[in-house]
Design a protein around this motif. Structure first.
Motif, PDB file in Angstrom:
ATOM      1  N   GLU A  70       0.678  -5.349  -0.609  1.00  0.00           N
ATOM      2  CA  GLU A  70       1.503  -4.501   0.259  1.00  0.00           C
ATOM      3  C   GLU A  70       2.783  -4.036  -0.448  1.00  0.00           C
ATOM      4  O   GLU A  70       3.171  -2.873  -0.328  1.00  0.00           O
ATOM      5  CB  GLU A  70       1.853  -5.258   1.550  1.00  0.00           C
ATOM      6  CG  GLU A  70       2.643  -4.457   2.549  1.00  0.00           C
ATOM      7  CD  GLU A  70       1.855  -3.287   3.143  1.00  0.00           C
ATOM      8  OE1 GLU A  70       2.508  -2.308   3.561  1.00  0.00           O
ATOM      9  OE2 GLU A  70       0.615  -3.335   3.182  1.00  0.00           O
TER      10      GLU A  70
ATOM     11  N   ASN B  15       4.632   2.237  -4.409  1.00  0.00           N
ATOM     12  CA  ASN B  15       3.921   3.410  -4.901  1.00  0.00           C
ATOM     13  C   ASN B  15       4.126   4.601  -3.959  1.00  0.00           C
ATOM     14  O   ASN B  15       4.281   5.740  -4.408  1.00  0.00           O
ATOM     15  CB  ASN B  15       2.434   3.094  -5.070  1.00  0.00           C
ATOM     16  CG  ASN B  15       1.724   4.129  -5.891  1.00  0.00           C
ATOM     17  OD1 ASN B  15       2.264   4.621  -6.874  1.00  0.00           O
ATOM     18  ND2 ASN B  15       0.514   4.478  -5.490  1.00  0.00           N
ATOM     19  N   GLN B  16       4.130   4.322  -2.656  1.00  0.00           N
ATOM     20  CA  GLN B  16       4.379   5.375  -1.665  1.00  0.00           C
ATOM     21  C   GLN B  16       5.788   5.939  -1.824  1.00  0.00           C
ATOM     22  O   GLN B  16       5.982   7.158  -1.781  1.00  0.00           O
ATOM     23  CB  GLN B  16       4.172   4.824  -0.249  1.00  0.00           C
ATOM     24  CG  GLN B  16       4.393   5.848   0.843  1.00  0.00           C
ATOM     25  CD  GLN B  16       3.368   6.968   0.833  1.00  0.00           C
ATOM     26  OE1 GLN B  16       2.227   6.784   0.436  1.00  0.00           O
ATOM     27  NE2 GLN B  16       3.786   8.143   1.255  1.00  0.00           N
TER      28      GLN B  16
ATOM     29  N   THR C  36       1.863  -1.174  -2.763  1.00  0.00           N
ATOM     30  CA  THR C  36       1.511   0.076  -2.086  1.00  0.00           C
ATOM     31  C   THR C  36       2.751   0.745  -1.476  1.00  0.00           C
ATOM     32  O   THR C  36       2.870   1.972  -1.509  1.00  0.00           O
ATOM     33  CB  THR C  36       0.435  -0.133  -1.000  1.00  0.00           C
ATOM     34  OG1 THR C  36       0.875  -1.107  -0.070  1.00  0.00           O
ATOM     35  CG2 THR C  36      -0.879  -0.571  -1.613  1.00  0.00           C
TER      36      THR C  36
END
Length: 167
Positions: free
Chosen positions: A85, A91-92, A88
């Motif tokens: 998590e 990365n977002q 991610t």
């Protein structure tokens, strides 16, 4: 940070080209500064993502069973990092910062295109493109029409004289 109004800033008022030119350098500075700020935010987001990736890599190698791994291989570690998590989310955040930077760079290109448009509008203005319509005189035609009117007027006079003499 200065307020940006992209739609208004790219619009050109052709009746005030002098004012548009006076604003142009400031607009370019404002949008280039904004693009630089978004580039810095993008770089910061990438750096945070790299830190998260490094921390996850270390944690996975330290205790692979906590991440559901039996065997530690490079491929398994990299795949497990992608599923976390924290990675991610990072990365977002980096993707969003990269998008904002792309938009800011597009705005800088649009302001530069405005400069080119202003240059071309000034060229058109100096070439009297915006002057009212003015058809060139056709002197030969005007001369012929004048002579025809004279002839017609002469015939009218002759017709009157002829009628007066016969009466």
């Amino acid at each position: 940070m200065e307020e940006l109004d992209y739609v208004a800033d790219i619009r050109i008022d052709p009746t005030a080209l002098d004012v548009e030119w006076l604003r142009q350098a400031d607009l370019m500075r404002k949008y280039a500064t904004h693009a630089a700020a978004t580039k810095m935010a993008m770089d910061d987001a990438k750096e945070r993502l790299d830190v998260v990736k490094a921390q996850l890599d270390r944690d996975i190698r330290k205790d692979p069973s906590q991440f559901g791994l039996d065997k530690v291989t490079e491929t398994a570690v990299q795949s497990t990092i992608l599923l976390q998590e924290a990675y991610t989310q990072g990365n977002q955040a980096w993707s969003e910062a990269r998008y904002e930077n792309d938009i800011a760079n597009a705005a800088v290109r649009a302001i530069d295109q405005k400069k080119t448009a202003l240059e071309n509008l000034v060229r058109l203005l100096t070439a009297s493109y915006f002057a009212g319509p003015q058809a060139p005189r056709d002197v030969a035609r005007e001369w012929q029409e004048r002579n025809e009117r004279r002839e017609n007027n002469a015939r009218v006079r002759m017709t009157r004289r002829t009628k007066q003499q016969s009466a």
